[in-house]
Design a protein around this motif. Sequence first.
Motif, short mmCIF file in Angstrom:
data_model
loop_
_atom_site.label_atom_id
_atom_site.label_comp_id
_atom_site.label_asym_id
_atom_site.label_seq_id
_atom_site.Cartn_x
_atom_site.Cartn_y
_atom_site.Cartn_z
N SER A 27 116.95 26.86 -69.56
CA SER A 27 117.30 25.60 -70.21
C SER A 27 116.84 25.53 -71.65
CB SER A 27 116.68 24.43 -69.43
OG SER A 27 115.27 24.58 -69.34
N ASP A 70 121.81 24.68 -68.27
CA ASP A 70 121.20 23.52 -67.62
C ASP A 70 121.71 23.49 -66.18
OD1 ASP A 70 120.18 21.12 -66.76
OD2 ASP A 70 120.84 19.96 -68.51
N ARG A 88 121.67 21.38 -64.07
CA ARG A 88 122.28 20.11 -63.66
C ARG A 88 123.78 20.08 -63.96
NH1 ARG A 88 117.99 16.42 -66.82
NH2 ARG A 88 118.50 18.05 -68.34
N ASP A 128 108.95 17.48 -65.90
CA ASP A 128 108.01 16.41 -66.15
C ASP A 128 107.73 15.73 -64.82
OD1 ASP A 128 106.44 14.35 -67.02
OD2 ASP A 128 107.92 13.47 -68.39
N ASP A 162 108.61 12.10 -64.03
CA ASP A 162 110.01 11.68 -63.91
C ASP A 162 110.58 12.24 -62.61
OD1 ASP A 162 112.65 11.00 -64.18
OD2 ASP A 162 112.88 11.77 -66.21
N TYR A 179 113.27 11.39 -60.90
CA TYR A 179 114.72 11.60 -60.91
C TYR A 179 115.07 12.93 -61.57
CZ TYR A 179 119.66 10.98 -62.02
OH TYR A 179 121.01 11.17 -62.15
N ASN A 180 114.42 13.23 -62.69
CA ASN A 180 114.71 14.48 -63.39
C ASN A 180 114.29 15.68 -62.55
OD1 ASN A 180 115.47 15.95 -65.88
ND2 ASN A 180 113.30 16.48 -65.91
N CYS A 181 113.13 15.59 -61.88
CA CYS A 181 112.67 16.68 -61.01
C CYS A 181 113.64 16.90 -59.86
CB CYS A 181 111.27 16.39 -60.48
SG CYS A 181 109.97 16.43 -61.73
N MET A 222 116.86 16.14 -59.79
CA MET A 222 118.13 16.67 -60.29
C MET A 222 118.01 18.16 -60.63
SD MET A 222 120.37 14.34 -60.07
CE MET A 222 121.67 15.09 -61.04
N ILE A 223 116.87 18.58 -61.15
CA ILE A 223 116.72 19.99 -61.53
C ILE A 223 116.49 20.87 -60.31
CG2 ILE A 223 115.22 21.61 -62.76
CD1 ILE A 223 114.83 19.52 -64.90
#
Length: 545
Positions: free
Chosen positions: A47, A78, A80, A104, A107, A109-111, A113-114
Motif C-alpha cells: 500500500s 490497496d 480494499r 491503525d 480505527d 473499520y479500517n482494520c 476493511m484491510i
Amino acid sequence: MVVKTTANDVATEKRTCVVLGGRGFLGRSLVARLLQLGGWIVRVADSSSHSLLTDPSVSDSLLSNALCSGQASFCHVDVRDTSQIIIVTKGADVVFYMEPTDLDIRDFYNCYMIIVQGAKNVINACRECKVRRLVYNSSADIVFDGSRDILDGDLSFICPGKVCFLLLQSDETLWNLVTICRLLTVLYFINVPIQFKDLLIDLKFQAEGLIRLANNIDGLLTCVLRPSNVFGPGDSRFVPLLVNLAKAGLAKFITGCGENMSDFTYTENVAHAHICAAETLDSRVVSVAGKAFFITNLEPIMFWEFVSLILGGLGYQRPYIKFPTWMVSCIVSLHQCRNDKLYNYSVSPHYMLQLASRTRTFNCSAAQNHLGYSPVVSMKDGIKLTIQSFSHLANDSFYTKYGNFNEQSKAEKMLGSGIVADILLWRDERRTFACFFTLVLVYCWFFLCGRTFASSLADLLLLVIVALYGHGILSSKICGFAVQEIPSSRFKVTESEAQQAMRSIAHTWNKGVRRIKSLAKGEDWSKFFRVCTFMAILSTVSCIF
C-alpha cells in the motif's frame, strides 16, 4: 554434445509470484528469500505509494539489482480495491498474502476493511485471474486466548472461535463465500464466542477462515501458515518494545514464575515455509490444500530466557525480579483506568501479559511431513543476527561497556541469601505475600483501630485464646474433612531455648548499655549524631500517627 542455455530460455523457466504486503516485516524477508533462490519473477505489492528504490532503509544490493534488472518490480496496491489487486496478479502463478503494513489499531473499520475485506478481495482477484496457488500468512496467536497453557499444540487444537472452527469442518461446496463472510461479520457484532484478547488477532482469524474456505473454488488452492512469535531484523514490534521497556527501567521485572516455555520463529524460516507451501500445493493437494500449519524454529525456549538474550545482547540489564501475574495485571488495569488510552497500544497489554506468563509451544510435525519444512536458520544464529540488526538501539552507557550483568545487584549483596533476602527480593512469592499480608493486618490492628497499644495487644491475645479454645472443642471430622489437632509441644519452651532467649536479651541489653556509656563519655561523635537523627525521625513519625 553441450546444449547452451540462452537468457530467453532461463526467463521462460522462471515463475511469477506476487508478494502482497512485500514491504512489511515478513514481506521483506520473503522477497529476499525468493530472489536468493532464483527462478522467480517477484512482484512486490504494497500500500506504500513510493518505490522500494527510493527507500533509504533498503540496503540489500540483491533487491536493488533485481529491481533494476526487472527480476523484481514494485506496484502500489490497496487490498480494499479489488481492481488494483487484479492488475498485479494477472499472469501470476502464486500469490503470497503477508501481513498489512499500515494499520491503525484505533480505527476498527479500517482494520476490518484491510484484513477481512482485503482477504475477500484477494480471493476474488485470484479466482478472476485464474491464479493457481494462494499462501496466507496467519499467526499461531489465533489458537491462544490466554486462559490456559498450550503444550505441543497441533492442528487438532480447537481455536477460541468455536463457531468458525465448526464451519471450517463443514462441506465447503455447500457454502457460498459471500454468505460465510456476512455470517462471520454478524457473529462478530452479536458477540457469539469469537472473542480474542487482541483486535488484530480476532480479525486475522476471520481472514484465515475465508482463505481456507476458498480452497478448491474455481481451481484456486489455498494454504495457511501460523508462525509463532516471529522475530528478526526489521521487527517493528517485539524488539523495539523490549528496548523501550529497558530504557524505562521496567525490563528488570519477570511476570510469573519465569519458567514458561515458548516457541519463536526466525523471519527467514517463515519465508522458507511459505516457499515450501507454494512448492507442495500442486503435488500434495489433499494433504496441503485448505489446511493450516504451525511454523516454529523447532527449538522451544523459556520466554524470559529469550528476552534476556535479546536485552543482554543489546547491553541492557536482564530481567531478574519476579512479580506475580495477578499483581501485574492489577497494575496494568489501574494504569489503563487512570489514563484511559487503551487504543494507543498496537497489542493489548493484557494479551502481552498472557504471552509472557503462559507456556506456548506447538507441534510442527505436519509442516515437516507435508510441506518438507525445516528451519534454515537456528535459534542461536537468529538471535545473533537480530541483535546485530538492532545495534543502533544498543545501550552505550558505561555500565554496558564495563558492567557484568551476571553479577549480583547491590540489594542482593547487602541482603545476602537468607530468609530476609528471599522475602524482600520476591524469591519466595508465597512467603513474601504472607509477610506483606501479616504486616498489613498488624498495622490495621494496632494503628488504625483507634485503641491504645496495650488494649490492642489485650484484644489480640483474647482473640488468640478464643480461637484456640474453639479449635480445641471441634470434632475430629467436619463434613468429611479431618481437623488436625495442635500438639502440646507447640506451646512448650525447652530449657535450652529459654536460656538462649535470655542470653540474647542480656547480650542486647549489655550492648545498649555500652553504647549509652560511650555516648555519655563523648567518645564517638558520629554515633552521637546518628542517634540524634534517629530519635528526631522517630519523634516526627510518632507525631504523624
